[in-house]
Scaffold this motif. Structure first.
Motif, mmCIF file in Angstrom:
data_model
loop_
_atom_site.group_PDB
_atom_site.id
_atom_site.type_symbol
_atom_site.label_atom_id
_atom_site.label_comp_id
_atom_site.label_asym_id
_atom_site.label_seq_id
_atom_site.Cartn_x
_atom_site.Cartn_y
_atom_site.Cartn_z
ATOM 1 N N ILE A 170 0.830 -1.214 0.000
ATOM 2 C CA ILE A 170 0.000 0.000 0.000
ATOM 3 C C ILE A 170 0.858 1.255 0.000
ATOM 4 O O ILE A 170 0.598 2.199 -0.754
ATOM 5 N N VAL A 171 1.892 1.280 0.822
ATOM 6 C CA VAL A 171 2.774 2.451 0.875
ATOM 7 C C VAL A 171 3.479 2.648 -0.464
ATOM 8 O O VAL A 171 3.568 3.777 -0.971
ATOM 9 N N ASN A 172 3.965 1.564 -1.067
ATOM 10 C CA ASN A 172 4.616 1.680 -2.375
ATOM 11 C C ASN A 172 3.637 2.129 -3.446
ATOM 12 O O ASN A 172 3.980 2.931 -4.319
ATOM 13 N N PHE A 173 2.416 1.635 -3.392
ATOM 14 C CA PHE A 173 1.407 2.013 -4.378
ATOM 15 C C PHE A 173 1.049 3.490 -4.260
ATOM 16 O O PHE A 173 0.969 4.195 -5.274
ATOM 17 N N VAL A 174 0.852 3.957 -3.050
ATOM 18 C CA VAL A 174 0.529 5.375 -2.841
ATOM 19 C C VAL A 174 1.703 6.260 -3.262
ATOM 20 O O VAL A 174 1.516 7.288 -3.927
ATOM 21 N N THR A 175 2.915 5.861 -2.903
ATOM 22 C CA THR A 175 4.093 6.640 -3.282
ATOM 23 C C THR A 175 4.273 6.675 -4.793
ATOM 24 O O THR A 175 4.579 7.731 -5.365
ATOM 25 N N ALA A 176 4.067 5.546 -5.459
ATOM 26 C CA ALA A 176 4.171 5.508 -6.915
ATOM 27 C C ALA A 176 3.103 6.380 -7.556
ATOM 28 O O ALA A 176 3.370 7.062 -8.564
ATOM 29 N N SER A 177 1.909 6.397 -6.986
ATOM 30 C CA SER A 177 0.848 7.259 -7.515
ATOM 31 C C SER A 177 1.211 8.729 -7.355
ATOM 32 O O SER A 177 0.987 9.533 -8.270
ATOM 33 N N ILE A 178 1.769 9.080 -6.209
ATOM 34 C CA ILE A 178 2.196 10.467 -5.990
ATOM 35 C C ILE A 178 3.278 10.859 -6.986
ATOM 36 O O ILE A 178 3.228 11.948 -7.580
ATOM 37 N N ILE A 179 4.245 9.978 -7.196
ATOM 38 C CA ILE A 179 5.316 10.253 -8.166
ATOM 39 C C ILE A 179 4.727 10.460 -9.555
ATOM 40 O O ILE A 179 5.102 11.396 -10.275
ATOM 41 N N THR A 180 3.789 9.630 -9.940
ATOM 42 C CA THR A 180 3.177 9.740 -11.262
ATOM 43 C C THR A 180 2.405 11.038 -11.423
ATOM 44 O O THR A 180 2.542 11.728 -12.435
ATOM 45 N N PHE A 181 1.604 11.393 -10.426
ATOM 46 C CA PHE A 181 0.796 12.600 -10.561
ATOM 47 C C PHE A 181 1.628 13.873 -10.433
ATOM 48 O O PHE A 181 1.273 14.902 -11.015
ATOM 49 N N VAL A 182 2.737 13.823 -9.724
ATOM 50 C CA VAL A 182 3.654 14.970 -9.715
ATOM 51 C C VAL A 182 4.292 15.127 -11.096
ATOM 52 O O VAL A 182 4.431 16.245 -11.605
ATOM 53 N N ALA A 183 4.662 14.015 -11.721
ATOM 54 C CA ALA A 183 5.207 14.081 -13.080
ATOM 55 C C ALA A 183 4.147 14.596 -14.053
ATOM 56 O O ALA A 183 4.464 15.384 -14.954
ATOM 57 N N CYS A 184 2.900 14.167 -13.867
ATOM 58 C CA CYS A 184 1.805 14.685 -14.704
ATOM 59 C C CYS A 184 1.634 16.189 -14.512
ATOM 60 O O CYS A 184 1.447 16.931 -15.484
ATOM 61 N N TYR A 185 1.693 16.636 -13.275
ATOM 62 C CA TYR A 185 1.570 18.067 -12.990
ATOM 63 C C TYR A 185 2.713 18.848 -13.633
ATOM 64 O O TYR A 185 2.502 19.917 -14.212
ATOM 65 N N PHE A 186 3.918 18.303 -13.554
ATOM 66 C CA PHE A 186 5.073 18.932 -14.186
ATOM 67 C C PHE A 186 4.857 19.047 -15.697
ATOM 68 O O PHE A 186 5.093 20.105 -16.285
ATOM 69 N N LEU A 187 4.401 17.970 -16.324
ATOM 70 C CA LEU A 187 4.164 17.994 -17.768
ATOM 71 C C LEU A 187 3.036 18.960 -18.131
ATOM 72 O O LEU A 187 3.119 19.662 -19.144
#
Length: 145
Positions: A11-28
């Protein structure tokens, strides 16, 4: 296999990976690069599938056998589905762009449409290849279990 520590790490890895993805989306999105928004998925997938599964193997919570690949395939499918559902909800319709790759072989023209699901399949294949390489390395390191 699914004890509380294993579930908590997933769960922690999944949430962290989701945060990383959405931060990259926000950057793009900030730099108006919504044409390549699907690339943000590979950052989260790498963290979840490569780093997260490797933690579980090293801690002994997951055996380095076919269970590794079954977990990786399940994580990739769930993560990609969540990515495809939540990214348009958060950032708008950013997946409407298609790329075309044209091959001309002996006068015959082949058009390959590269849309977001095709890219996600390519990213999943890359993550499975990385996992196979880590499996071989871990097999030598930890012995065959």
């Amino acid at each position: 296999m699914f004890d509380s520590k294993f579930s908590r790490v997933l769960i922690v890895n999944f949430v962290t990976a989701s945060i990383i993805t959405f931060v990259a989306c926000y950057f793009l999105k900030t730099f108006n690069m919504t044409d390549v928004m699907h690339i943000a998925n590979i950052f989260g997938l790498y963290f979840l599938v490569i780093f997260g599964v490797d933690i579980l193997i090293e801690s002994g919570d997951l055996k380095n056998n076919r269970d590794r690949f079954l977990l990786v395939i399940a994580l990739i499918v769930v993560f990609d589905l969540i990515f495809l559902i939540f990214t348009p909800l958060i950032f708008g319709n950013v997946f409407s762009i298609n790329d075309y790759l044209t091959f001309i072989v002996n006068g015959a023209r082949f058009d390959l449409i590269l849309n977001t699901p095709i890219y996600l399949i390519i990213f999943a294949a890359i993550m499975l290849i990385f996992n196979y390489l880590l499996y071989r390395k871990d097999k030598k390191l930890y012995g065959s279990e």
